[in-house]
Design a protein around this motif. Structure first.
Motif, mmCIF file in Angstrom:
data_model
loop_
_atom_site.group_PDB
_atom_site.id
_atom_site.type_symbol
_atom_site.label_atom_id
_atom_site.label_comp_id
_atom_site.label_asym_id
_atom_site.label_seq_id
_atom_site.Cartn_x
_atom_site.Cartn_y
_atom_site.Cartn_z
ATOM 1 N N GLU A 91 -31.429 78.235 47.336
ATOM 2 C CA GLU A 91 -29.884 77.168 47.155
ATOM 3 C C GLU A 91 -29.235 76.479 48.508
ATOM 4 O O GLU A 91 -30.075 75.015 48.817
ATOM 5 N N ARG A 92 -29.390 77.659 49.648
ATOM 6 C CA ARG A 92 -28.948 76.941 50.934
ATOM 7 C C ARG A 92 -30.612 76.762 51.357
ATOM 8 O O ARG A 92 -30.257 75.172 51.916
ATOM 9 N N ARG A 128 -26.436 60.566 51.147
ATOM 10 C CA ARG A 128 -27.245 62.729 50.418
ATOM 11 C C ARG A 128 -26.782 63.474 51.614
ATOM 12 O O ARG A 128 -26.865 64.799 50.913
ATOM 13 N N THR A 153 -33.181 69.394 52.423
ATOM 14 C CA THR A 153 -32.805 67.858 51.635
ATOM 15 C C THR A 153 -32.572 66.985 53.125
ATOM 16 O O THR A 153 -32.531 66.665 53.368
ATOM 17 N N ILE A 154 -31.767 68.459 54.104
ATOM 18 C CA ILE A 154 -30.508 67.304 54.946
ATOM 19 C C ILE A 154 -31.651 66.916 55.847
ATOM 20 O O ILE A 154 -31.488 65.734 56.650
ATOM 21 N N TRP A 195 -32.927 75.199 50.543
ATOM 22 C CA TRP A 195 -33.840 73.888 49.755
ATOM 23 C C TRP A 195 -32.506 72.675 50.128
ATOM 24 O O TRP A 195 -32.725 72.090 50.672
ATOM 25 N N LEU A 196 -31.179 72.834 50.003
ATOM 26 C CA LEU A 196 -29.943 71.490 50.617
ATOM 27 C C LEU A 196 -30.228 71.370 52.157
ATOM 28 O O LEU A 196 -30.075 70.157 52.280
ATOM 29 N N ALA A 238 -22.165 70.761 49.698
ATOM 30 C CA ALA A 238 -22.427 71.333 48.947
ATOM 31 C C ALA A 238 -22.336 72.749 49.850
ATOM 32 O O ALA A 238 -22.642 74.012 49.577
ATOM 33 N N GLN A 272 -23.541 64.707 50.495
ATOM 34 C CA GLN A 272 -23.088 65.392 49.610
ATOM 35 C C GLN A 272 -23.718 66.868 49.811
ATOM 36 O O GLN A 272 -23.449 68.220 49.481
ATOM 37 N N SER A 273 -25.166 67.316 50.272
ATOM 38 C CA SER A 273 -25.796 68.268 50.480
ATOM 39 C C SER A 273 -25.069 68.733 51.132
ATOM 40 O O SER A 273 -24.901 70.355 51.557
ATOM 41 N N ARG A 274 -24.539 68.688 52.398
ATOM 42 C CA ARG A 274 -23.611 69.773 53.327
ATOM 43 C C ARG A 274 -22.552 69.844 52.922
ATOM 44 O O ARG A 274 -22.051 71.288 52.632
#
Length: 134
Positions: free
Chosen positions: A63-64, A37, A70-71, A66-67, A44, A40-42
């Motif tokens: 979105e950035r 994950r 998440t990271i 949020w990502l 994205a 994937q986030s990186r």
């Protein structure tokens, strides 16, 4: 071993080899998923374009943001997963760090990284709330 088989085991089998192997596999899978994950986030984030339209800029930035969150959350989880794997190796997994009492299979199935039984966790949360108020 399935979750149902685990829960059907006698109480005397608590944190014996089969149960430890089950939780080790669960935690290892969580670790692999978390690392994937993060990657994937990186990816994205790297693939996000800077749009020319100012209205789209806000949406891309959201979105950035949020990502990135998440990271950060997943990066905080990885050491907890490593610690849980370490407790399995040490033979302390499944036992409360404070009281030494069994944490319980149902609680560990919900949160395999937990270090505390319910009573100790509630005590820690109460202390945290009190310290934040001061």
């Amino acid at each position: 071993m399935t979750k149902e088989e685990l829960l059907a085991m006698p109480a005397d089998d608590y944190m014996q080899a089969d149960q430890l192997a089950y939780f080790q596999a669960v935690i290892q899978a969580m670790k692999v998923e978390t690392q994937a994950r993060i990657e994937q986030s990186r990816s994205a984030i790297e693939s996000l374009d800077s749009p020319a339209d100012p209205a789209d800029v806000a949406s891309v930035e959201e979105e950035r943001h949020w990502l990135v969150n998440t990271i950060e959350r997943d990066q905080r989880l990885l050491p907890q997963l490593e610690q849980a794997l370490g407790r399995i190796q040490e033979g302390t997994f499944g036992w409360c760090d404070d009281s030494g009492e069994p944490i319980g299979l149902k609680r560990l199935l919900i949160s395999p990284i937990t270090k505390y039984c319910i009573e100790a966790q509630e005590r820690h949360e109460q202390i945290d709330r009190h310290q934040r108020q001061v």
